[in-house]
Design an enzyme around this catalytic site. Sequence first.
Site, PDB file in Angstrom:
ATOM      1  N   HIS A  83       1.487  -4.089  -5.425  1.00 60.63           N
ATOM      2  CA  HIS A  83       1.191  -4.009  -4.003  1.00 60.63           C
ATOM      3  C   HIS A  83       1.780  -5.268  -3.357  1.00 60.63           C
ATOM      4  O   HIS A  83       1.374  -6.383  -3.692  1.00 60.63           O
ATOM      5  CB  HIS A  83      -0.313  -3.927  -3.761  1.00 60.63           C
ATOM      6  CG  HIS A  83      -0.933  -2.681  -4.324  1.00 60.63           C
ATOM      7  ND1 HIS A  83      -2.214  -2.630  -4.817  1.00 60.63           N
ATOM      8  CD2 HIS A  83      -0.425  -1.440  -4.484  1.00 60.63           C
ATOM      9  CE1 HIS A  83      -2.474  -1.403  -5.245  1.00 60.63           C
ATOM     10  NE2 HIS A  83      -1.405  -0.668  -5.058  1.00 60.63           N
ATOM     11  N   GLU A  86      -0.357  -8.235  -2.219  1.00 60.46           N
ATOM     12  CA  GLU A  86      -1.226  -8.950  -3.170  1.00 60.46           C
ATOM     13  C   GLU A  86      -0.375  -9.996  -3.869  1.00 60.46           C
ATOM     14  O   GLU A  86       0.293  -9.737  -4.870  1.00 60.46           O
ATOM     15  CB  GLU A  86      -1.844  -7.951  -4.144  1.00 60.46           C
ATOM     16  CG  GLU A  86      -2.765  -6.971  -3.426  1.00 60.46           C
ATOM     17  CD  GLU A  86      -3.262  -5.845  -4.295  1.00 60.46           C
ATOM     18  OE1 GLU A  86      -3.989  -4.993  -3.757  1.00 60.46           O
ATOM     19  OE2 GLU A  86      -2.933  -5.800  -5.488  1.00 60.46           O
ATOM     20  N   HIS A 190      -3.262  -8.121  -9.695  1.00 59.18           N
ATOM     21  CA  HIS A 190      -3.535  -7.645  -8.342  1.00 59.18           C
ATOM     22  C   HIS A 190      -4.388  -8.664  -7.597  1.00 59.18           C
ATOM     23  O   HIS A 190      -4.716  -9.734  -8.118  1.00 59.18           O
ATOM     24  CB  HIS A 190      -4.262  -6.302  -8.395  1.00 59.18           C
ATOM     25  CG  HIS A 190      -3.392  -5.155  -8.803  1.00 59.18           C
ATOM     26  ND1 HIS A 190      -2.867  -4.252  -7.912  1.00 59.18           N
ATOM     27  CD2 HIS A 190      -2.949  -4.772 -10.027  1.00 59.18           C
ATOM     28  CE1 HIS A 190      -2.140  -3.352  -8.554  1.00 59.18           C
ATOM     29  NE2 HIS A 190      -2.176  -3.647  -9.842  1.00 59.18           N
ATOM     30  N   GLU A 280      -7.666  -8.421 -11.282  1.00 61.33           N
ATOM     31  CA  GLU A 280      -7.833  -8.700  -9.849  1.00 61.33           C
ATOM     32  C   GLU A 280      -8.188 -10.181  -9.732  1.00 61.33           C
ATOM     33  O   GLU A 280      -9.239 -10.608 -10.201  1.00 61.33           O
ATOM     34  CB  GLU A 280      -8.942  -7.824  -9.267  1.00 61.33           C
ATOM     35  CG  GLU A 280      -8.696  -6.330  -9.396  1.00 61.33           C
ATOM     36  CD  GLU A 280      -7.765  -5.781  -8.327  1.00 61.33           C
ATOM     37  OE1 GLU A 280      -7.408  -6.548  -7.402  1.00 61.33           O
ATOM     38  OE2 GLU A 280      -7.407  -4.592  -8.407  1.00 61.33           O
TER      39      GLU A 280
END
Length: 442
Positions: A83, A86, A190, A280
Amino acid sequence: MDCARLWLGLLMPAAAALDFSYHHQPEMEAFLKNVAQNYSSITHLHSIGKSVQGRNLWVLVVGRSPKEHRIGIPEFKYVANMHGDEAVGRELLLHLIEYLVTRDGSDPEITNLINSTRIHIMPSMNPDGFEAVVKPDCFYNEGRDNSNFYDLNRNFPDAFEFNEVPRQPETVAVMQWLNTETFVLSANLHGGALVASYPFDNGVPATGTLYSRSLTPDDDVFQYLANTYASRNPDMKRNSCRIKTGFSNGITNGYSWYPLKGGMQDYNYIWAQCFEITLELSCCKYPRKEKLPSFWKDNKDSLIEYIKQVHIGVKGRVFDQNKTPLSNVTVEVQDRKHICPYRTNRFGEYYLLLLPGSYVIEVTVPGHDPHLIEVTIPPKSHNFSALKKDILLPFRGQSDHISELNPLCPRIPLYRELEGHSAATKPSLFLFLVTLFHILFK
């Protein structure tokens, strides 16, 4: 470590120190090319393809033999910036590259890691998305998707339901890349939360969805891998984001968090024989650059320790009675078989990530009865190598029956096909009520 290697490390040319800021495509390319030039004996820079707008998808390989696979040396990879908005993972991987190459020969841990592992690092899978971000925001930016407005982490074939979205150039490039290497362990980076998420991201009742989870046959290993990363990151372990999500010790099953179709970690595990988790790394997707040093401090040890886990379990080669290595032979642990069976590569190698314990390995060659081998994985060692167990089969292999060109598994919803042939996996009213009781009162 011998004196010669120590002196070599001290005399190696140093790349220009990488600053803590966000590096756009020209700056990132300049850094990667500089590293590849100054550390040519341990790095190899190549592009696996191009984005929609024609930007290179760069991969830097770090290892003692960076340009080609070495027998017995497992392949590891990190991928960031699927993404485009990110951004933390992208910068952490650039700093990881600098950390690895500048410490080879002087830091015993890093030197051993480079000696024993071939490490592939892709800082940006979605460079178009990153360049599309005009005004960085914590929660949403225009650059999340690629230039065709597709989410790359919803763009892979799915093993649980049909994923009809058009396959994007970045996704196709990664899929082809996975076919060229024997990747064993991986993570994709991410932002937007603090957690280590492990497969499956999607699921069916046979994998536990009626219990709000979806577990792989290797769930014990995946929980261990996620804990390995999260336990060394203080913010991730205590989930310091303002939005509380109930993650236990900084890890979660992907499906338990939220179901996701077409994700990359499920694809890696099922079709590429590569264990992958999703990291994450920041509550804010695109934090201020002043925060980057603290992100590096919090994640450096985790990034290194996670790479080392590529050396758990057992590895080896499969030979016939003439000691000819056999490719495309199924090698599985008896009680944890994969829906797409794990097979030997073109060198006859297999790698199985396992925790300490006793296992029965089943080796299957078309036209022959399964061959069983008992192995005991010792407690974790620090010698940067899985247990080595070569397997000699008591017959002569026939290359026409063991073809590398034979497709491993079709890229269709394999678990749906499984359920269609097994009434036992179809949920009954009784099973539904039992499941509901379990969820409400556990």
